[in-house]
Write a protein that holds these residues in place. Structure first.
Motif, PDB file in Angstrom:
ATOM      1  N   HIS A 111      -3.927   0.358   6.705  1.00 27.94           N
ATOM      2  CA  HIS A 111      -2.879  -0.202   7.171  1.00 27.94           C
ATOM      3  C   HIS A 111      -2.050   0.548   8.236  1.00 27.94           C
ATOM      4  O   HIS A 111      -0.967   0.059   8.582  1.00 27.94           O
ATOM      5  N   ASP A 155       2.297   1.538  -3.643  1.00 29.22           N
ATOM      6  CA  ASP A 155       1.219   1.983  -4.342  1.00 29.22           C
ATOM      7  C   ASP A 155       0.943   3.592  -4.457  1.00 29.22           C
ATOM      8  O   ASP A 155       1.056   4.250  -5.432  1.00 29.22           O
ATOM      9  N   TYR A 156       0.976   4.195  -3.124  1.00 31.10           N
ATOM     10  CA  TYR A 156       0.905   5.573  -2.785  1.00 31.10           C
ATOM     11  C   TYR A 156       2.004   6.089  -3.505  1.00 31.10           C
ATOM     12  O   TYR A 156       2.116   7.248  -4.021  1.00 31.10           O
ATOM     13  N   PRO A 201      -6.470   3.139   1.649  1.00 33.02           N
ATOM     14  CA  PRO A 201      -5.711   2.103   2.062  1.00 33.02           C
ATOM     15  C   PRO A 201      -4.397   2.286   2.810  1.00 33.02           C
ATOM     16  O   PRO A 201      -4.252   1.297   3.697  1.00 33.02           O
ATOM     17  N   ALA A 234       0.822  -1.191  -0.238  1.00 32.83           N
ATOM     18  CA  ALA A 234       0.096  -0.166  -0.021  1.00 32.83           C
ATOM     19  C   ALA A 234       0.867   1.168  -0.061  1.00 32.83           C
ATOM     20  O   ALA A 234       0.674   2.310  -0.656  1.00 32.83           O
TER      21      ALA A 234
END
Length: 192
Positions: A152, A129-130, A148, A126
């Motif tokens: 987390h 991804d960011y 997301p 996550a």
């Protein structure tokens, strides 16, 4: 210490490290003692002392501060975003640092090739991804991209840090790419 004779950049390098301003010379000498060599980024930026100081001040503020992100996770961000930005220097240099900090000799190559298949946790995925979106499509970041991360356990401060590291290294990637900065040979064998 003399600068290397072989070309490491399209742009001028200092002729002699001992001719640099004292603060820059001291920083380079400290790095050389710690690592056993002078990373080429230090030489490439040394010919523009004010930019050298600003670059490494921001680098240190991001990468050396106490954080909810581990040192290895910060390096994961650098390797993943440098890979998407096609920055050979940063993938190789920070891949070496990631191998050392993660104590996993496979991880840097996995993240550089495809972090989605790397040996990382869902939380780290996550995060990456960011970071990738910040590196390549930051104008389209919305609150949906934060969800997301919150799921987390990342805080708003953590999200800023992830984004700031990705953004800083996007700039670093562009400097390294436009100058054709070559990775030091020493980086290839580190942490293996």
């Amino acid at each position: 210490m003399d600068a290397p004779e072989h070309p490491i950049s399209r742009f001028p390098l200092p002729v002699r490290i001992d001719e640099l301003p004292p603060d820059i010379r001291e920083r380079i000498e400290q790095v050389a003692v710690k690592s056993g060599f002078v990373p080429n980024i230090f030489l490439a930026l040394a010919h523009r002392p004010d930019e050298f100081r600003a670059f490494f001040a921001y680098h240190d503020a991001l990468m050396n501060r106490p954080s909810n992100l581990s040192q290895a996770e910060k390096e994961m961000i650098v390797v993943a975003t440098s890979a998407v930005n096609d920055c050979l220097y940063c993938v190789i240099a920070h891949g070496a640092i990631l191998r050392i900090r993660s104590k996993n000799p496979r991880l840097a190559e996995q993240i550089a090739a495809n972090y989605r298949r790397a040996e990382i946790t869902p939380r780290q995925r996550a995060m990456l991804d960011y970071a990738q979106k910040v590196a390549v499509d930051s104008a389209r970041i919305s609150d949906d991209d934060w969800q997301p991360l919150y799921q987390h356990g990342f805080t708003q401060e953590d999200i800023w840090e992830i984004g700031a590291i990705a953004a800083f290294f996007a700039m670093s990637n562009r400097l390294a790419n436009m100058s054709a900065l070559r990775p030091n040979d020493e980086f290839y064998g580190m942490g293996r």
